[in-house]
Write a protein that holds these residues in place. Structure first.
Motif, PDB file in Angstrom:
ATOM      1  N   GLY A  90     -10.433   3.334   3.238  1.00 36.96           N
ATOM      2  CA  GLY A  90      -9.323   3.112   2.325  1.00 36.96           C
ATOM      3  C   GLY A  90      -8.110   3.969   2.576  1.00 36.96           C
ATOM      4  N   THR A 102      -0.414   3.767  -3.143  1.00 31.20           N
ATOM      5  CA  THR A 102      -1.223   2.891  -2.298  1.00 31.20           C
ATOM      6  C   THR A 102      -0.309   1.884  -1.599  1.00 31.20           C
ATOM      7  OG1 THR A 102      -3.089   3.099  -3.818  1.00 31.20           O
ATOM      8  CG2 THR A 102      -3.132   1.260  -2.251  1.00 31.20           C
ATOM      9  N   GLU A 153      -4.481  -6.548   2.536  1.00 29.48           N
ATOM     10  CA  GLU A 153      -4.175  -7.855   1.967  1.00 29.48           C
ATOM     11  C   GLU A 153      -4.324  -8.932   3.034  1.00 29.48           C
ATOM     12  OE1 GLU A 153      -0.373  -7.819   0.136  1.00 29.48           O
ATOM     13  OE2 GLU A 153      -1.054  -6.605  -1.582  1.00 29.48           O
ATOM     14  N   ALA A 188       0.274  -1.494   0.625  1.00 27.70           N
ATOM     15  CA  ALA A 188      -0.329  -2.790   0.959  1.00 27.70           C
ATOM     16  C   ALA A 188       0.008  -3.138   2.414  1.00 27.70           C
ATOM     17  CB  ALA A 188       0.191  -3.876   0.021  1.00 27.70           C
ATOM     18  N   ARG A 209      -4.193  -0.607   0.939  1.00 32.90           N
ATOM     19  CA  ARG A 209      -4.836  -1.781   0.345  1.00 32.90           C
ATOM     20  C   ARG A 209      -4.661  -2.939   1.325  1.00 32.90           C
ATOM     21  NH1 ARG A 209      -1.936  -2.052  -3.598  1.00 32.90           N
ATOM     22  NH2 ARG A 209      -0.625  -3.906  -3.219  1.00 32.90           N
TER      23      ARG A 209
END
Length: 395
Positions: A326, A43, A373, A45, A371
């Motif tokens: 996602g 994953t 942020e 960020a 992900r």
């Protein structure tokens, strides 16, 4: 030789069974933990950069030279020797202020002579008018013939004509005498002096320089203009009255202005149009001949703007990644540069879409788990008085 088998202790057998029971359980936990860590490592960020609608004003740039409002080369108005020069280069002068004088002795004598001729012609004209009046009275009583009356009339008309000629000659001489002193045609500054006292100058030379009869140059610079050349492709973006700003070499300030003249001729060599923007120059700080750069500001237009950091690919094939459930999704875009930090989105995205960016954006591929942020720089743009970490602590 007989060997005797030693019995295995019961206590040791218990430890062995416990160890075998523990081993499978420990191996299964480590596999699950490794799988979780591997999934977390996949994953990426990233931050999100929104596509926003903005009003964009793209200035049109032109370069050129500062020119005076008026420029005149002044020479003598009558032939003669330059007897007195009353100004010097750099002098500020007012309209009708004397600048230089041609020797006027000859013209003063000529005016005096013609004044006497006018007086003589006036007297003669008066006598001829009286003679005609007497002849008319006698003709009415029959004492003077028609021929005598005609002679008296002709003599009167001739005397009047001579008087008119004398007055015209006197006026011409008086004008020449006045023209011996050349005055300023407008408020301005002396920018060149080509001749000093003692030089004979002739008006027939044209008054266009020292070899052609010019004595000095005067410029009107309380108003100057930036004459700049603008590429013809920008001609439709502005008009007379469009606001602009002028930057000058050697002067640490800019001048607000506007387009006052657009030349109707396009230079066929440079493919540029000449544009003029005025500058109020009451203190004479702006000098004619300075290099000028003008920014002309057309009406702003609405554009879709995106942070340049979200852009990927080459000039020939630009693309961005967006978050779709996602995962990273690649979207091809067409853009045009606005400045060093922003691009205009021409196709591929719409207002409100968000492109992925950040230090890890280079790791993205189609379908990569992402992900989202909070972008640290974004927290610094909060309203004054709101703590920068309030967003972070709320998450």
């Amino acid at each position: 030789m007989l060997f005797r088998t030693r019995p295995f202790p019961t206590r040791a057998a218990g430890f062995l069974m416990a160890a075998l029971a523990v081993l499978p359980l420990t191996g299964c936990g480590e596999d699950e933990q490794a799988s979780g860590e591997e999934q977390a490592a996949e994953t990426v960020a990233v931050f999100e950069r929104p596509v926003t609608r903005e009003e964009l004003m793209e200035p049109v740039i032109g370069t050129g030279t500062i020119a005076a409002h008026k420029t005149t080369q002044l020479g003598p108005r009558v032939d003669g020797i330059i007897e007195e020069v009353m100004v010097w280069v750099g002098d500020r002068v007012k309209k009708d202020q004397p600048l230089f004088r041609t020797r006027d002795t000859e013209w003063k004598l000529r005016v005096s002579e013609l004044e006497n001729q006018v007086q003589l012609a006036t007297a003669e004209s008066g006598n001829m008018q009286k003679a005609f009046n007497r002849a008319s009275e006698l003709h009415a009583k029959g004492f003077v013939s028609n021929g005598k009356l005609d002679d008296a009339r002709a003599a009167r008309d001739t005397a009047n004509a001579k008087l008119g000629i004398a007055k015209a000659q006197l006026a011409a001489a008086q004008q020449a005498l006045d023209d011996c002193v050349v005055t300023a045609p407008f408020d301005g500054v002396i920018t060149r002096l080509d001749v000093n006292e003692g030089k004979f100058m002739a008006t027939r030379s044209g008054g266009m320089g020292p070899a052609q009869g010019g004595v000095l140059e005067i410029m009107k610079i309380d108003i100057v203009a930036a004459i700049v050349n603008v590429p013809e492709i920008h001609l439709s973006k502005f008009k007379v009255g469009t606001k602009g700003k002028i930057f000058l070499d050697g002067i640490d300030k800019s001048y607000d202005s506007y387009v006052i003249i657009i030349n109707d001729r396009i230079d066929p060599v440079t493919r540029a149009v000449e544009v003029r923007l005025p500058i109020a120059n009451d203190d004479y700080a702006v000098k004619p001949g300075l290099f000028a750069r003008a920014e002309i500001y057309p009406e702003p237009r609405a554009v879709l703007a995106l942070d340049r950091s979200a852009l990927m690919g080459t000039e020939a094939a630009r693309y961005v990644y967006v978050n779709e459930n996602g995962h990273a999704k690649r979207v091809n875009v067409t853009v045009r540069q606005i400045d060093a930090t922003r691009v205009e989105v021409l196709s591929g995205l719409k207002e409100g879409d968000k492109a992925l960016a950040g230090p890890n954006a280079a790791l993205l591929l189609e379908g990569t788990p992402v992900r989202i942020e909070t972008d640290p720089p974004a927290t610094q743009t909060l309203a004054k008085g709101v703590p920068a970490d309030s967003t972070t602590s709320a998450q």
